[in-house]
Design a protein around this motif. Structure first.
Motif, PDB file in Angstrom:
ATOM      1  N   THR B 108     -59.716  90.222  41.057  1.00  0.00           N
ATOM      2  CA  THR B 108     -58.324  89.756  41.220  1.00  0.00           C
ATOM      3  C   THR B 108     -57.330  90.632  40.460  1.00  0.00           C
ATOM      4  OG1 THR B 108     -58.380  88.261  39.310  1.00  0.00           O
ATOM      5  CG2 THR B 108     -59.107  87.359  41.434  1.00  0.00           C
ATOM      6  N   ARG B 109     -57.829  91.563  39.637  1.00  0.00           N
ATOM      7  CA  ARG B 109     -56.910  92.437  38.902  1.00  0.00           C
ATOM      8  C   ARG B 109     -56.571  93.663  39.727  1.00  0.00           C
ATOM      9  NH1 ARG B 109     -60.890  93.346  34.119  1.00  0.00           N
ATOM     10  NH2 ARG B 109     -62.068  93.834  35.989  1.00  0.00           N
ATOM     11  N   THR B 110     -57.606  94.244  40.357  1.00  0.00           N
ATOM     12  CA  THR B 110     -57.398  95.501  41.078  1.00  0.00           C
ATOM     13  C   THR B 110     -57.434  95.306  42.591  1.00  0.00           C
ATOM     14  OG1 THR B 110     -59.768  95.895  41.102  1.00  0.00           O
ATOM     15  CG2 THR B 110     -58.534  96.765  39.223  1.00  0.00           C
ATOM     16  N   GLY B 111     -57.979  94.186  43.056  1.00  0.00           N
ATOM     17  CA  GLY B 111     -58.108  93.961  44.488  1.00  0.00           C
ATOM     18  C   GLY B 111     -59.338  94.629  45.074  1.00  0.00           C
ATOM     19  N   GLN B 112     -60.092  95.348  44.234  1.00  0.00           N
ATOM     20  CA  GLN B 112     -61.280  96.042  44.741  1.00  0.00           C
ATOM     21  C   GLN B 112     -62.389  95.068  45.104  1.00  0.00           C
ATOM     22  OE1 GLN B 112     -62.186  98.831  41.669  1.00  0.00           O
ATOM     23  NE2 GLN B 112     -61.291 100.539  42.791  1.00  0.00           N
ATOM     24  N   GLN B 113     -63.092  95.407  46.176  1.00  0.00           N
ATOM     25  CA  GLN B 113     -64.215  94.565  46.573  1.00  0.00           C
ATOM     26  C   GLN B 113     -65.417  94.848  45.667  1.00  0.00           C
ATOM     27  OE1 GLN B 113     -64.932  94.432  50.751  1.00  0.00           O
ATOM     28  NE2 GLN B 113     -66.489  92.848  50.561  1.00  0.00           N
ATOM     29  N   ILE B 114     -66.151  93.787  45.314  1.00  0.00           N
ATOM     30  CA  ILE B 114     -67.332  93.929  44.452  1.00  0.00           C
ATOM     31  C   ILE B 114     -68.562  93.619  45.294  1.00  0.00           C
ATOM     32  CG2 ILE B 114     -68.453  93.118  42.342  1.00  0.00           C
ATOM     33  CD1 ILE B 114     -65.657  91.973  41.552  1.00  0.00           C
ATOM     34  N   ALA B 115     -69.546  94.503  45.247  1.00  0.00           N
ATOM     35  CA  ALA B 115     -70.770  94.281  46.028  1.00  0.00           C
ATOM     36  C   ALA B 115     -71.736  93.418  45.225  1.00  0.00           C
ATOM     37  CB  ALA B 115     -71.410  95.619  46.371  1.00  0.00           C
ATOM     38  N   ILE B 116     -71.934  92.164  45.652  1.00  0.00           N
ATOM     39  CA  ILE B 116     -72.974  91.323  45.031  1.00  0.00           C
ATOM     40  C   ILE B 116     -73.754  90.630  46.142  1.00  0.00           C
ATOM     41  CG2 ILE B 116     -71.763  90.896  42.841  1.00  0.00           C
ATOM     42  CD1 ILE B 116     -71.133  88.080  43.965  1.00  0.00           C
ATOM     43  N   PRO B 117     -75.000  90.230  45.855  1.00  0.00           N
ATOM     44  CA  PRO B 117     -75.789  89.555  46.884  1.00  0.00           C
ATOM     45  C   PRO B 117     -75.137  88.220  47.282  1.00  0.00           C
ATOM     46  CG  PRO B 117     -77.115  90.020  44.916  1.00  0.00           C
ATOM     47  CD  PRO B 117     -75.707  90.327  44.581  1.00  0.00           C
ATOM     48  N   GLN B 118     -75.420  87.743  48.473  1.00  0.00           N
ATOM     49  CA  GLN B 118     -74.894  86.461  48.932  1.00  0.00           C
ATOM     50  C   GLN B 118     -75.401  85.345  48.019  1.00  0.00           C
ATOM     51  OE1 GLN B 118     -72.694  85.799  51.559  1.00  0.00           O
ATOM     52  NE2 GLN B 118     -72.455  87.989  51.257  1.00  0.00           N
ATOM     53  N   PRO B 119     -74.503  84.420  47.595  1.00  0.00           N
ATOM     54  CA  PRO B 119     -74.962  83.344  46.699  1.00  0.00           C
ATOM     55  C   PRO B 119     -75.875  82.331  47.394  1.00  0.00           C
ATOM     56  CG  PRO B 119     -72.649  83.059  47.248  1.00  0.00           C
ATOM     57  CD  PRO B 119     -73.071  84.365  47.848  1.00  0.00           C
ATOM     58  N   ASN B 120     -75.910  82.348  48.751  1.00  0.00           N
ATOM     59  CA  ASN B 120     -76.771  81.372  49.418  1.00  0.00           C
ATOM     60  C   ASN B 120     -78.086  81.972  49.900  1.00  0.00           C
ATOM     61  OD1 ASN B 120     -75.358  82.813  51.272  1.00  0.00           O
ATOM     62  ND2 ASN B 120     -74.357  81.077  52.237  1.00  0.00           N
ATOM     63  N   GLU B 121     -78.684  82.768  49.027  1.00  0.00           N
ATOM     64  CA  GLU B 121     -80.049  83.248  49.268  1.00  0.00           C
ATOM     65  C   GLU B 121     -80.671  83.612  47.921  1.00  0.00           C
ATOM     66  OE1 GLU B 121     -78.958  86.371  51.998  1.00  0.00           O
ATOM     67  OE2 GLU B 121     -78.970  87.876  50.421  1.00  0.00           O
ATOM     68  N   GLY B 122     -81.987  83.795  47.899  1.00  0.00           N
ATOM     69  CA  GLY B 122     -82.657  84.195  46.663  1.00  0.00           C
ATOM     70  C   GLY B 122     -83.205  83.025  45.863  1.00  0.00           C
ATOM     71  N   PHE B 123     -83.860  83.359  44.741  1.00  0.00           N
ATOM     72  CA  PHE B 123     -84.567  82.388  43.896  1.00  0.00           C
ATOM     73  C   PHE B 123     -83.647  81.261  43.410  1.00  0.00           C
ATOM     74  CE2 PHE B 123     -85.664  81.223  39.463  1.00  0.00           C
ATOM     75  CZ  PHE B 123     -86.850  80.550  39.705  1.00  0.00           C
ATOM     76  N   LEU B 124     -82.484  81.635  42.850  1.00  0.00           N
ATOM     77  CA  LEU B 124     -81.603  80.609  42.288  1.00  0.00           C
ATOM     78  C   LEU B 124     -81.082  79.665  43.359  1.00  0.00           C
ATOM     79  CD1 LEU B 124     -79.449  82.359  39.539  1.00  0.00           C
ATOM     80  CD2 LEU B 124     -81.147  80.561  39.248  1.00  0.00           C
TER      81      LEU B 124
END
Lengths: 61, 371
Positions: B108-124
């Motif tokens: 929200t400071r720079t507007g840049q997109q951040i690449a992270i895995p989808q929160p609706n998959e994986g162990f957690l």
């Protein structure tokens, strides 16, 4: 001290410590409040550890 | 307490815990990694910048999220309590199941997109669903709520039985000079009574959390409708207020609070002609309590701001007390240790019942020994 009092003193004190710890960090903001919360909540855990360590060592438990 | 009363409480304790033990164990085990979900979650790798949070244009982030997912819509915007990021979900429709959302995350400071895995998959995610609803949606959650109620009943009956069962013992004594069963009984009683307050609070707040869906429905049916009725929507054909302008107006109308969630028109948390904005405060308690504001979708004008009703506040307050995420890493470690202690309480309770349960074979072998 009556038998009833002797039996319930520790459980009530530890429950009070737990509740105090749970609310302290929620109501207070950071710093000292967090420290109080950690100490109050660690007290029951330390009590468990002490009681388990102090059991008579003759059995397989 | 009379013998009869003790037997009745023993019966209640045995059955209330036996029915829910399997689920309680599952909740304790899946809850353990969830305590550390922030630590175990993806590394955001936020860039170093002096730009303040919220400076970049939200409209631009939404436009980029939509451009990357043609044919989809943006139903919500989710801010993060601890990091300067905005999660922008896209979905097939405004009322799509949140489990189908595709998330794109922006700084929200720079507007840049951040690449992270989808929160609706994986162990957690698997742990979360097992803990939340057993992959069964609202019925699954309500079922776990019933198991939680049984657990509360087991805790209460356990406290009642602690009196008659430990009357002749000093506090915390684990007798090791008798049978193995008696040693486990002493350990069960010790761990049970010492973790009582924590286990009681976490179980009870867990039960309240399972009521989230009915509470949301009640809020939508009563409060949201009342808020929307406070001003007639402008409904200017084809005109949509800019999200940036709406956010600016809402922040001015509700100073000192942070925007946590935005629900766009057509979602269950807004109306067809209003945007709903949910704000939180800055203290440990107020940062958990959402305050809704409604803005006209065409003009962006803030129409209504009001506190949540008591039942929603109860839900919000029960969340930190269930998650243990409000006192830094040491509190999370304490939470985990309590969790492990309760696992021992559950397993030892199961053993105590298993070792003493009436067996048909006993009567038969006694009979054959006599003959």
């Amino acid at each position: 001290m009556s038998a009833f009092r002797r039996q319930w003193l520790w459980p009530v004190a530890l429950a009070a410590s737990t509740v105090f710890g749970l609310l302290t960090a929620l109501i207070g903001e950071g710093g000292l409040w967090w420290l109080l919360c950690w100490v109050a909540l660690a007290t029951p855990l330390v009590t468990i550890a002490l009681c388990v360590v102090r059991r008579r060592p003759s059995s397989g438990l | 307490m009379t013998r009869r009363a003790v037997r009745a409480w023993v019966w209640l304790h045995r059955w209330s815990s036996l029915i829910c033990t399997l689920f309680a164990l599952l909740l304790c085990l899946t809850g353990l990694p969830l305590i550390f979900k922030d630590e175990l979650g993806p590394d955001l790798q936020l860039a170093a910048t002096t730009a303040p949070p919220g400076r970049a244009s939200v409209d631009s982030m939404v436009a980029r999220a939509l451009a990357a997912r043609p044919g989809e819509v943006v139903p919500y915007l989710f801010y993060d309590r601890d990091h300067p990021i905005l999660k922008v979900p896209t979905a097939a429709s405004m009322t799509a199941d949140p489990a189908t959302f595709h998330y794109q995350v922006f700084d929200t400071r720079t507007g840049q997109q951040i690449a992270i895995p989808q929160p609706n998959e994986g162990f957690l995610y698997v742990m979360t669903r097992l803990h939340l609803d057993l992959f069964g949606g609202v019925p699954g959650t309500l079922f776990l709520g019933c198991m939680g109620l049984l657990l509360v009943l087991a805790i209460v009956s356990g406290v009642v039985l602690y009196g008659p069962f430990t009357r002749r013992l000093a506090f915390g004594v684990i007798r090791t000079d008798g049978s193995r069963w008696r040693s486990w009984l002493d350990l069960h009683n010790l761990l049970g009574i010492v973790t009582l307050a924590w286990f009681g609070v976490v179980s009870f707040t867990g039960v309240i959390n399972t009521l989230a869906a009915p509470i949301e429905l009640a809020w939508q049916a009563n409060q949201l409708v009342e808020m929307a009725a406070q001003a007639k929507p402008a409904e200017i054909e084809g005109q949509r207020a800019s999200t940036d302008a709406v956010l600016r107006d809402v922040r001015a109308a509700v100073p000192g609070m942070n925007v946590m969630t935005v629900a766009f028109p057509g979602t269950p948390f807004a109306t067809p002609s209003h945007i709903a904005i949910f704000l939180t405060g800055n203290t440990p308690i107020t940062s958990r309590i959402l305050k809704p504001a409604l803005a006209d979708a065409s003009t962006g004008q803030v129409v209504s701001v009001r506190d949540m009703p008591w039942y929603a506040t109860a839900l919000f307050m029960s969340q930190p007390l269930h998650f243990g995420d409000y006192g830094g890493l040491p509190l999370k470690i304490i939470w985990a240790l309590f969790d492990v202690a309760t696992i021992v309480v559950l397993l030892s309770g199961l053993y105590l019942w298993w070792a003493k349960r009436p067996r048909r074979g006993d009567a038969e072998s006694a009979g054959s020994a006599a003959s």
